[in-house]
Design a protein around this motif. Structure first.
Motif, PDB file in Angstrom:
ATOM      1  N   ARG A  49       0.896  -1.171   0.132  1.00  0.00           N
ATOM      2  CA  ARG A  49       0.003  -0.051   0.001  1.00  0.00           C
ATOM      3  C   ARG A  49       1.128   1.379   0.013  1.00  0.00           C
ATOM      4  NH1 ARG A  49      -5.214   0.847   1.381  1.00  0.00           N
ATOM      5  NH2 ARG A  49      -5.604  -1.535   0.825  1.00  0.00           N
ATOM      6  N   ALA A  50       0.567   2.251  -0.877  1.00  0.00           N
ATOM      7  CA  ALA A  50       1.017   3.566  -0.983  1.00  0.00           C
ATOM      8  C   ALA A  50       0.142   4.349  -0.154  1.00  0.00           C
ATOM      9  CB  ALA A  50       1.361   4.025  -2.385  1.00  0.00           C
ATOM     10  N   ILE A  51       0.583   5.671  -0.048  1.00  0.00           N
ATOM     11  CA  ILE A  51      -0.552   6.937   0.528  1.00  0.00           C
ATOM     12  C   ILE A  51      -1.279   7.138  -0.656  1.00  0.00           C
ATOM     13  CG2 ILE A  51      -0.390   9.261   1.327  1.00  0.00           C
ATOM     14  CD1 ILE A  51       0.958   7.071   3.342  1.00  0.00           C
ATOM     15  N   TYR A  52      -2.734   7.358  -0.425  1.00  0.00           N
ATOM     16  CA  TYR A  52      -3.730   7.569  -1.111  1.00  0.00           C
ATOM     17  C   TYR A  52      -3.710   8.967  -1.756  1.00  0.00           C
ATOM     18  CZ  TYR A  52      -8.565   8.375  -2.663  1.00  0.00           C
ATOM     19  OH  TYR A  52      -9.715   8.901  -3.285  1.00  0.00           O
ATOM     20  N   ARG A  53      -3.740   9.272  -2.971  1.00  0.00           N
ATOM     21  CA  ARG A  53      -3.755  10.620  -3.801  1.00  0.00           C
ATOM     22  C   ARG A  53      -5.065  10.792  -4.168  1.00  0.00           C
ATOM     23  NH1 ARG A  53       0.959  11.141  -1.195  1.00  0.00           N
ATOM     24  NH2 ARG A  53       2.792  10.387  -2.326  1.00  0.00           N
ATOM     25  N   PRO A  54      -6.037  11.542  -3.360  1.00  0.00           N
ATOM     26  CA  PRO A  54      -7.355  11.545  -3.982  1.00  0.00           C
ATOM     27  C   PRO A  54      -7.694  12.257  -5.222  1.00  0.00           C
ATOM     28  CG  PRO A  54      -6.895  13.131  -2.198  1.00  0.00           C
ATOM     29  CD  PRO A  54      -5.550  12.068  -2.337  1.00  0.00           C
ATOM     30  N   THR A  55      -6.663  13.448  -5.338  1.00  0.00           N
ATOM     31  CA  THR A  55      -6.938  14.157  -6.600  1.00  0.00           C
ATOM     32  C   THR A  55      -5.538  13.884  -7.774  1.00  0.00           C
ATOM     33  OG1 THR A  55      -5.330  15.783  -5.431  1.00  0.00           O
ATOM     34  CG2 THR A  55      -7.739  16.159  -5.316  1.00  0.00           C
ATOM     35  N   GLY A  56      -4.984  12.709  -7.664  1.00  0.00           N
ATOM     36  CA  GLY A  56      -4.135  12.156  -8.464  1.00  0.00           C
ATOM     37  C   GLY A  56      -3.539  11.023  -8.270  1.00  0.00           C
ATOM     38  N   SER A  57      -2.170  10.656  -8.868  1.00  0.00           N
ATOM     39  CA  SER A  57      -1.587   9.529  -8.322  1.00  0.00           C
ATOM     40  C   SER A  57      -0.149   9.808  -8.055  1.00  0.00           C
ATOM     41  CB  SER A  57      -1.748   8.668  -9.479  1.00  0.00           C
ATOM     42  OG  SER A  57      -1.052   9.131 -10.708  1.00  0.00           O
ATOM     43  N   ASP A  58       0.391   8.692  -7.375  1.00  0.00           N
ATOM     44  CA  ASP A  58       2.042   8.610  -7.211  1.00  0.00           C
ATOM     45  C   ASP A  58       2.416   8.132  -8.261  1.00  0.00           C
ATOM     46  OD1 ASP A  58       4.531   8.590  -6.146  1.00  0.00           O
ATOM     47  OD2 ASP A  58       3.954   7.365  -4.456  1.00  0.00           O
ATOM     48  N   PRO A  59       3.514   8.970  -9.118  1.00  0.00           N
ATOM     49  CA  PRO A  59       3.830   8.128 -10.330  1.00  0.00           C
ATOM     50  C   PRO A  59       4.730   6.919  -9.875  1.00  0.00           C
ATOM     51  CG  PRO A  59       4.064  10.651 -10.360  1.00  0.00           C
ATOM     52  CD  PRO A  59       3.505  10.292  -9.024  1.00  0.00           C
ATOM     53  N   ALA A  60       5.336   6.873  -9.003  1.00  0.00           N
ATOM     54  CA  ALA A  60       6.400   5.858  -8.612  1.00  0.00           C
ATOM     55  C   ALA A  60       5.634   4.841  -7.807  1.00  0.00           C
ATOM     56  CB  ALA A  60       7.382   6.638  -7.491  1.00  0.00           C
ATOM     57  N   GLY A  61       4.279   5.019  -7.327  1.00  0.00           N
ATOM     58  CA  GLY A  61       3.593   4.030  -6.823  1.00  0.00           C
ATOM     59  C   GLY A  61       4.392   3.340  -5.445  1.00  0.00           C
ATOM     60  N   ARG A  62       4.933   4.190  -4.862  1.00  0.00           N
ATOM     61  CA  ARG A  62       5.784   3.785  -3.684  1.00  0.00           C
ATOM     62  C   ARG A  62       5.210   3.089  -2.524  1.00  0.00           C
ATOM     63  NH1 ARG A  62       8.496   9.567  -3.601  1.00  0.00           N
ATOM     64  NH2 ARG A  62       6.171  10.207  -3.918  1.00  0.00           N
TER      65      ARG A  62
END
Length: 322
Positions: free
Chosen positions: A161-174
């Motif tokens: 699980r990565a930190i949730y981005r409600p208005t976008g995404s984490d490009p790295a999916g860390r």
């Protein structure tokens, strides 16, 4: 040039750029110089030269409208615990916030990471305010009616699980959490009545009693907690419930709360005792089954006693990891 004066400063790597482990600056003048030596406490062991213990923290808190006014109190409790652990030579490596009841569809998100700036939140309070207000509340569009269910769902997925981005995404999916540390702490915050009683048929987790669920092991590792590259035994997981009292009438509850010095009396209308007992028997049962637990009155933790209560909690966590 005169002899130099050395000034030693010990700092935590959490408060400096992570890549800088040992550095110094030299300020010189025609008459002399000063050398400031910054040592990474995580390398030199902090006070007494002992290697610090390392733990991760997962905070479970309700992110409803009441949290708008309680966000500062929640933030102060977590920060005070962090500082108390630091005084006990415990490094808080990873710390995240998740909703106690809310979900994004059927997913329980990690909504904040203490060292993650992807959403621009400066503190737990900032994240809580975002999700508790109308603009952010739209994302937590589902709710559970079972105490502990959000934790049980999320904890089995912390290895991915990565930190949730409600208005976008984490490009790295860390993935946020790392491999198992010396211990793992779950901090529950609740100002409300529980949604089910511990022994109720509607309060089971995976058809198991919550005490059995949170103390079951497989291959000497707690079955309910999955971290990257492994897990931890029940004996290295701490459940700390900072919640309102259970099984007392409201009048008695409110009288006790406002009786604490520096308790924010305006917040009493946002809080209530619980006629259903959940956390009190839960912490007792987990402790009886070999786990580590603490039950702290939320009103007390919001008063002038917060520092002493978090200091005592940090001491219990230190005992667990030793």
């Amino acid at each position: 040039m005169r002899d130099c004066t050395w000034i030693n400063r010990r700092v935590s790597s959490r408060r400096v750029v992570a890549a800088v482990l040992l550095w110094f600056s030299v300020v010189s003048t025609a008459l002399g110089c000063t050398i400031v030596h910054y040592a990474d406490r995580d390398k030199d062991g902090g006070s007494g030269g002992e290697t610090p213990a390392v733990v991760d923290l997962l905070v479970m808190a309700p992110l409803d409208r009441n949290a708008v006014n309680l966000a500062g109190d929640y933030n102060d409790i977590v920060v005070e615990l962090d500082e108390a652990m630091e005084r006990r030579n415990i490094e808080l490596r990873k710390a995240a916030l998740a909703p106690l009841y809310g979900r994004v569809a059927d997913v329980v998100p990690l909504v904040y990471g203490a060292d993650d700036d992807g959403m621009g939140f400066a503190s737990y309070a900032d994240a809580i305010l975002f999700y508790a207000r109308d603009g952010g509340a739209q994302y937590l569009n589902d709710q559970t009616t079972v105490e502990g269910e959000n934790l049980s769902r999320l904890s089995t997925e912390l290895d991915t699980r990565a930190i949730y981005r409600p208005t976008g995404s984490d490009p790295a999916g860390r993935i946020y959490f790392a491999e198992p540390a010396d211990g793992f702490v779950v901090l529950y915050l609740s100002p409300q009545s529980r949604r089910c009683a511990l022994d109720g048929a509607d309060c089971t987790l995976g058809r198991e009693h919550p005490v059995d669920y949170f103390t079951r092991e497989q291959d000497s590792v707690a079955s309910w907690l999955r971290l990257p590259d492994g897990g931890l035994p029940v004996s290295k997981i701490f459940h700390a419930a900072v919640v309102t009292e259970e099984g007392i009438p409201y009048d008695e509850f409110s009288q006790r709360c406002v009786g604490y010095a520096e308790f924010p009396t305006a917040h009493i209308d946002l809080m209530e005792p619980s006629p259903l007992s959940y956390y009190q028997p839960l912490v007792a049962g987990i402790r009886d089954n070999g786990g580590h637990t603490a039950l702290i009155d939320l009103c007390e933790a919001m008063s002038s006693r917060r520092k002493s209560r978090m200091e005592a909690l940090a001491g219990e966590i230190r005992t667990m990891v030793d």
